[in-house]
Design a protein around this motif. Structure first.
Motif, PDB file in Angstrom:
ATOM      1  N   ARG A 117       0.829  -1.226   0.000  1.00 58.01           N
ATOM      2  CA  ARG A 117       0.000   0.000   0.000  1.00 58.01           C
ATOM      3  C   ARG A 117       0.854   1.263   0.000  1.00 58.01           C
ATOM      4  O   ARG A 117       0.383   2.332  -0.383  1.00 58.01           O
TER       5      ARG A 117
ATOM      6  N   ALA B 255      -4.323   2.543  -4.251  1.00 54.99           N
ATOM      7  CA  ALA B 255      -5.329   1.869  -3.419  1.00 54.99           C
ATOM      8  C   ALA B 255      -6.241   0.977  -4.249  1.00 54.99           C
ATOM      9  O   ALA B 255      -6.705  -0.065  -3.779  1.00 54.99           O
ATOM     10  N   GLU B 256      -6.512   1.373  -5.490  1.00 54.52           N
ATOM     11  CA  GLU B 256      -7.467   0.608  -6.311  1.00 54.52           C
ATOM     12  C   GLU B 256      -6.795  -0.514  -7.104  1.00 54.52           C
ATOM     13  O   GLU B 256      -7.437  -1.155  -7.954  1.00 54.52           O
TER      14      GLU B 256
ATOM     15  N   THR C 145      -9.748  -4.898  -4.111  1.00 53.25           N
ATOM     16  CA  THR C 145      -8.709  -3.885  -4.347  1.00 53.25           C
ATOM     17  C   THR C 145      -7.702  -3.933  -3.198  1.00 53.25           C
ATOM     18  O   THR C 145      -7.990  -4.462  -2.125  1.00 53.25           O
TER      19      THR C 145
ATOM     20  N   ASP D 201      -6.681  -1.626  -1.183  1.00 51.09           N
ATOM     21  CA  ASP D 201      -7.065  -1.010   0.086  1.00 51.09           C
ATOM     22  C   ASP D 201      -8.122  -1.826   0.825  1.00 51.09           C
ATOM     23  O   ASP D 201      -8.230  -1.723   2.049  1.00 51.09           O
TER      24      ASP D 201
END
Lengths: 255, 255
Positions: free
Chosen positions: A187, A192-193, A213, A215
């Motif tokens: 991360r 995030a996606e 995803t 996140d």
């Protein structure tokens, strides 16, 4: 044939599970074997005749298992060491060659062959689309045989460089926190996606595949049988009405 | 079955070449197809019945070929797009999904499946031992679809991080210098004695596999059909009398 009757050692990839994904080459080698060696659940996938012997073992002590197979082959048996997926990918083949290098000199003269299988990562990729359609890598998240710092350094290197990542051995009861730590690091590097795929028992009746995803990725979704795949900036998700999304990685990279 | 008669698109990995390494799943899909689409030499490996149509194309223009396949499937045909090795690894699957994402909305409703195959890298690994037995990666050396600077950055990242590297598309007549430049970069990072494998036509009658070292690796050994594999510090060579050497990568990494 002037060759004396002698043993043989075959290291066989059974593929991900479905019988239709096991190659005829693997079937032929299994039919000729006198002895099967492997982790119990993999041996369960081999239909042995009454004249064929199964030697089950647990999933650790791979070197012991390899030596056992080599001793049987040296004694004239035709031994098939079986692995799920591809025998050369985080499976038994490497352990067998390590045992040969450091074992009895006679073991170097044995007939040894590796029979490839459909690997878990490629079976999973096929089920969701083509996430491995661009540069990719495979990393074992186990720190049983390498320092955790090496795992983290490798993860950061490939994430920063834009590789799609297939994570093998994401966690186990003895290693419960590694996958969460890996997601934390990723991360820091990836958006995030970024698509993440959790796949358990691909191609088998109990198959479960989830696309999420980075996140939202929850380490608790995985167990020791799960393959986790993390996309790159080139990985795309195509949403479809009434059907699972398709995930693929673009071959093109912009400057 | 309430499903209307409709087309289907299957993207099929034929494996490295030997018939015994093609899965029963792939054979079944090929038997049901009405149309085959692919690069000529791959189509030659499919035995078509008189009622089945082959649409050959050259090895470029993958998106055009993908759209052709999608139009046929949308018209109700059962289309098999064939690739060598695994269909998802530097092959046609990614191009088909790219065409779906940017094409006719109806294409998202088509039944599309990917049928995995034994990939070239795993077939080659099996022939020499288990060089992919530790963390590894696959990189296409083609700069047709990504800048050469990206290729070099990726190569350096994985070599420094200790991955075994499988190089696809090492060179072609239109890209004659890339493999030499890759070796130059890798010699800055890896030891001179790092094992290098050149493999052409693995599993086929014209198979040729050579094991050498990074300092002795000659790019001229490769052509567009060659897979080049570069070991890591964990990759070992076991010499044998009267037999080809075995190459494998240790699972263990020291701190």
């Amino acid at each position: 044939m002037t060759r004396a009757v002698s043993g043989r050692l075959s290291i066989v990839g059974l593929g991900p599970g479905a019988a239709a994904m096991r190659t005829p080459q693997a079937d032929a080698v299994l039919a000729e074997a006198t002895d099967f060696i492997g982790y119990g659940p993999y041996l369960d996938r081999v239909a042995a005749r009454p004249d064929q012997v199964k030697h089950a073992s647990d999933n650790r002590e791979e070197l012991d298992r390899a030596r056992h197979a080599l001793r049987l082959a040296a004694a004239g048996r035709r031994v098939a060491v079986v692995s799920s997926g591809d025998a050369g990918v985080f499976a038994m083949a490497s352990a067998v060659f390590e045992a040969i290098e450091h074992g009895e000199p006679a073991w170097r003269k044995l007939e040894v062959e590796v029979v490839p299988g459909i690997s878990a990562m490629m079976a999973v990729a096929a089920r969701v689309g083509a996430p491995l359609g661009a540069d990719f890598c495979a990393i074992s998240l186990s720190d049983n045989l390498k320092p955790w710092a090496v795992v983290l350094r490798r993860l950061r290197a490939v994430a920063e460089a834009g590789f799609v990542i297939a994570l093998y051995n994401p966690l186990s009861t003895a290693r419960p926190w590694q996958l969460g730590a890996a997601f934390e690091l990723l991360r820091e590097v990836l958006a995030a996606e970024t698509p993440v795929i959790f796949a358990t028992a691909a191609s088998r009746s109990e198959e479960r595949i989830d696309v999420t995803t980075l996140d939202a990725a929850d380490p608790a979704r995985a167990d020791m049988r799960t393959l986790v795949m993390i996309g790159s900036a080139a990985t795309r998700v195509i949403e479809r009405e009434g059907a699972a999304p398709l995930v693929y990685s673009l071959r093109r990279v912009s400057a």
